[in-house]
Motif scaffolding. Structure first.
Motif, mmCIF file in Angstrom:
data_model
loop_
_atom_site.group_PDB
_atom_site.id
_atom_site.type_symbol
_atom_site.label_atom_id
_atom_site.label_comp_id
_atom_site.label_asym_id
_atom_site.label_seq_id
_atom_site.Cartn_x
_atom_site.Cartn_y
_atom_site.Cartn_z
ATOM 1 N N THR A 149 -7.825 2.100 1.122
ATOM 2 C CA THR A 149 -6.422 2.438 0.901
ATOM 3 C C THR A 149 -5.874 1.681 -0.300
ATOM 4 N N CYS A 150 -6.278 0.425 -0.443
ATOM 5 C CA CYS A 150 -5.845 -0.358 -1.611
ATOM 6 C C CYS A 150 -6.280 0.315 -2.905
ATOM 7 N N SER A 187 -4.128 3.158 -3.993
ATOM 8 C CA SER A 187 -2.746 2.823 -4.355
ATOM 9 C C SER A 187 -2.765 2.181 -5.736
ATOM 10 N N THR A 224 0.809 -1.212 0.000
ATOM 11 C CA THR A 224 0.000 0.000 0.000
ATOM 12 C C THR A 224 0.849 1.272 0.000
ATOM 13 N N TYR A 269 -8.901 -0.282 5.076
ATOM 14 C CA TYR A 269 -7.745 -0.819 4.356
ATOM 15 C C TYR A 269 -8.080 -1.016 2.879
ATOM 16 N N TYR A 302 -0.907 -1.269 -6.298
ATOM 17 C CA TYR A 302 -1.525 -2.387 -5.579
ATOM 18 C C TYR A 302 -2.904 -2.701 -6.159
#
Length: 342
Positions: A299-300, A303, A250, A296, A306
């Motif tokens: 957040t992925c 990114s 990440t 999370y 990712y």
């Protein structure tokens, strides 16, 4: 022995994992310990809940009945705990909730969840590089919760009085100077990286360096490691074109630095939430874990590197979200820290 909510959570965890081994890992228990607990639960309820087969565990018809009731009950209980925490008078809330974290993308999501569930408490945080130090703080009562992390074969112990819950296991990526020829590739191999100088963490921080060394040893090669740094200093060494390194999936690319997946996904990192069993967050653990996991996944998506990896590897990404992904080999030999140039 009376049936408790934690027993229903154990039954649901076994059903979701499909095996006692995977369920034990997700619950931070040993497989024999989980088997013994399942036998006690089955004795309380009066029948076998699962058929143990070579391919895993399958609910019996009696088990399906119990699971249907448990899955109906638990969300309501979690919602009740969350609602009462928000509605409780200020006098019932702790004055301060102390949260710790290693370098990970979960701390902001954890702080937001705690502040929402306990709006009248002062929420503070501290960051450390080594998860073992944070675990000691939890045991000693200096923290109420923490974000921890470990690697395959280096799983953190579960001390008395502390609950450990995996959130996600993600691949480890390469960190490169933007101008490096390897940065033009969609993926890079570990073998290609071993032709370069590396910047690596200190050996006295956590066991990351030891883990990198153990995986590199399977290639019969050792990296040249003239630079030792963490955090911003490590990034600056890579940005200057002096070395390559590894990073969490990440990690957001910054000017001068490129993040690339490692072909074959040879290294993995597990994010873990931990809280005191008798602390103010114990009643909200399941809710907090869900919210941190949702954060999370956001957040992925933010990114790009990712996110593309997850699109190309849907099976690994799905398993990672359950916290059940185990890197192969599951256990790696412990080796001394990375040596210098050879």
């Amino acid at each position: 022995m009376d049936l408790e909510l934690r027993h229903l959570r154990v039954v649901c965890a076994i059903a979701e994992a499909g095996s006692l081994t995977r369920a034990a890992a997700s619950l931070c228990m040993t497989q024999p310990g989980l088997s013994a607990q399942l036998r006690r639960i089955e004795a309380m309820l009066g029948g076998a809940l699962f058929d143990r087969r070579q391919a895993g565990t399958v609910p019996t018809p009696f088990g399906e009945l119990v699971l249907s009731r448990a899955r109906a009950i638990l969300p309501g209980i979690d919602g009740l705990l969350a609602d009462t925490a928000r509605a409780a008078p200020r006098t019932t809330a702790p004055d301060r909730v102390r949260v710790g974290s290693v370098g990970a993308p979960l701390i902001g999501h954890l702080l937001l969840a705690v502040r929402e569930l306990m709006p009248h408490s002062e929420v503070t945080s501290r960051c450390r590089y080594a998860p073992a130090a944070l675990l000691d703080d939890l045991v000693a009562g200096r923290l109420e919760a923490a974000v921890l992390g470990d690697h395959p074969g280096q799983e953190l112990p579960s001390p008395e009085g502390v609950v450990l819950r995996p959130v996600v296991t993600e691949p480890v990526f390469a960190l490169l100077p933007t101008a490096h020829p390897l940065a033009a590739q969609e993926e890079v191999s570990l073998d290609q990286l071993l032709d370069e100088d590396w910047a690596v963490p200190r050996p006295d921080g956590d066991r990351t360096r030891e883990y990198w060394s153990s995986v590199c040893a399977h290639t019969d090669r050792r990296p040249c490691t003239p630079y030792e740094a963490e955090g911003r200093q490590l990034i600056e060494i890579v940005r200057a074109g002096l070395a390559v390194s590894l990073c969490q999936a990440t990690f957001l690319e910054v000017p001068g630095v490129a993040v690339r997946p490692l072909s074959g996904n040879p290294l993995w990192y597990r994010h873990i939430l931990a809280w005191r069993r008798d602390g103010p967050l114990a009643a909200h653990g399941a809710v907090i874990r869900r919210r941190v996991t949702d954060g999370y996944l956001d957040t992925c998506a933010a990114s790009p590197v990712y996110a593309r990896w997850r699109e190309r590897h849907p099976h690994e990404a799905r398993l990672a979200e359950t916290g059940d992904r185990t890197a192969e080999p599951a256990s790696l030999p412990g080796l001394p820290g990375l040596p210098g140039c050879q």
